[in-house]
Design an enzyme around this catalytic site. Structure first.
Site, PDB file in Angstrom:
ATOM      1  N   LYS A 196       0.824  -1.211   0.000  1.00 55.91           N
ATOM      2  CA  LYS A 196       0.000   0.000   0.000  1.00 55.91           C
ATOM      3  C   LYS A 196       0.856   1.257   0.000  1.00 55.91           C
ATOM      4  O   LYS A 196       0.425   2.307  -0.499  1.00 55.91           O
ATOM      5  CB  LYS A 196      -0.989  -0.011   1.166  1.00 55.91           C
ATOM      6  CG  LYS A 196      -0.355  -0.087   2.555  1.00 55.91           C
ATOM      7  CD  LYS A 196      -0.025   1.241   3.169  1.00 55.91           C
ATOM      8  CE  LYS A 196       0.669   1.096   4.505  1.00 55.91           C
ATOM      9  NZ  LYS A 196       1.050   2.389   5.097  1.00 55.91           N
ATOM     10  N   THR A 253      -3.393   5.863   3.730  1.00 54.30           N
ATOM     11  CA  THR A 253      -2.063   6.260   3.289  1.00 54.30           C
ATOM     12  C   THR A 253      -2.112   7.050   1.983  1.00 54.30           C
ATOM     13  O   THR A 253      -1.264   7.905   1.738  1.00 54.30           O
ATOM     14  CB  THR A 253      -1.174   5.009   3.125  1.00 54.30           C
ATOM     15  OG1 THR A 253      -1.277   4.209   4.304  1.00 54.30           O
ATOM     16  CG2 THR A 253       0.275   5.381   2.924  1.00 54.30           C
TER      17      THR A 253
END
Length: 346
Positions: A196, A253
């Site tokens: 990610k 994120t």
């Protein structure tokens, strides 16, 4: 597991390591927090703050900081590793002789080792052969340290091969503002938490290029598909990547301005070089190193990873960011979902 007076070690006095130390201390644990920097350790012990990594947050008195690795890990019931992933072997290799075989080791680092492609739990198992494999767990999920330290409601995933061990650690970590879910899918949680960061760099690049919200949404959505393909190739269950350690951490994120990987991508999109950006960062953006590992993994497992490939091209091949964005859009047409009769979720 009873938390009052429980001896716990936290290896890594950065923002998240300090935050986890605070959580454990608030639960009544006797916490030893290891850090490399003598200045950071001294400030924690004397002023009860870590202004370099977690400013304006007071640390409980039952946290004792140290630069002595043996002191932080010896005779501990639980150890949490919160170091950059590329130094796991170095630090835990040094600590290994002092760690009791029955100690539970929880890794909150995120990354995939270059060359070996080992996940964080695999690095720990190889570095700590005396510790039972069922006592090595992975903690991951959408959790900015500064928010968690200020009691903002947060939910994460704790993955381990043994349910009883995972539930013991869950009972220690759970607090009214910190919800911990268990999972047996260690591979999925570890790989999701690592990849990610690479997708977040891509989204940051797009935002730095002012490409708009449509582009951001497209990258996040296709990013979770890419992440899932890669994780499943390593043996993960696809449903794990739709959970906190996959989709949840990816969304945070990619969109939260506290994300170091997103910030790095933003600056790349604005035309700065990766070296200029990294030189100005106090904390590590794991996605830089992980992008190289992901491309190695995609090649080894024959998995299509176009977003990660373009991030790698920008970072390591000096490809202009706008060309990377253009080339993603100019790929050949395809179906959105590739249904496999044997594995319809991938």
């Amino acid at each position: 597991m009873k938390t009052e007076g429980l001896p716990v070690g936290v290896v890594g006095a950065g923002s998240f390591g300090t935050t986890l130390a605070i959580l454990l201390a608030n639960a009544g644990c006797d916490v030893s927090l290891w850090g490399r920097s003598e200045d950071v350790v001294r400030t924690i012990n004397e002023e009860r703050e870590n202004p370099l990594y977690l400013p304006d947050v007071r640390l409980p008195d039952n946290i004792s900081a140290t630069t002595d690795l043996e002191q932080s890990v010896a005779k501990k019931r639980i150890i949490l590793g919160v170091t950059p992933s590329h130094v796991i072997r170095e630090i835990f290799g040094t600590a290994a002789p002092f760690i009791d075989p029955q100690t539970i080791v929880v890794c909150a680092s995120k990354g995939i080792e270059q060359s070996s492609l080992a996940t964080v739990d695999q690095m720990l198992m190889e570095t700590l052969p005396a510790v039972a494999p069922e006592h090595i767990l992975v903690l991951s999920g959408p959790s900015f340290a500064v928010e968690l330290a200020r009691n903002v409601p947060t939910a994460v995933t704790l993955a381990g091969p043994d349910e009883q061990t995972a539930r013991q650690v869950q009972s220690v970590l759970m607090q009214p503002h910190f919800r911990v879910y268990t999972s047996p899918d260690v591979v999925g949680v570890a790989v999701g938490g690592a990849i990610k960061n690479v997708i977040a760099i891509a989204v940051g690049i797009a935002d730095g290029l002012n490409l708009g919200h449509n582009t951001r949404a497209g990258l996040i959505t296709r990013g979770i598909r890419e992440l899932t393909r890669l994780a499943v190739a390593r043996g993960a269950h696809p449903i794990t990547l739709s959970g906190l350690s996959g989709l949840g951490d990816l969304v945070l994120t990619c969109t939260g301005d506290l994300s170091r990987n997103r910030q790095l991508g933003l600056e790349l999109g604005r035309g700065r070089t990766v070296q200029e950006i990294v030189d100005g960062m106090r904390m590590v953006a794991e996605g830089v190193k992980t992008s190289r590992s992901v491309i190695q993994m995609a090649e080894q497992y024959d998995v299509d990873a176009p977003i990660c490939q373009e991030v790698y091209n920008v970072i390591y091949r000096d490809k202009p960011a706008d060309e990377g964005a253009r080339d993603l859009m100019h790929r050949p047409p395809r179906s959105e979902h590739e249904f496999d009769d044997d594995n319809p979720d991938t």
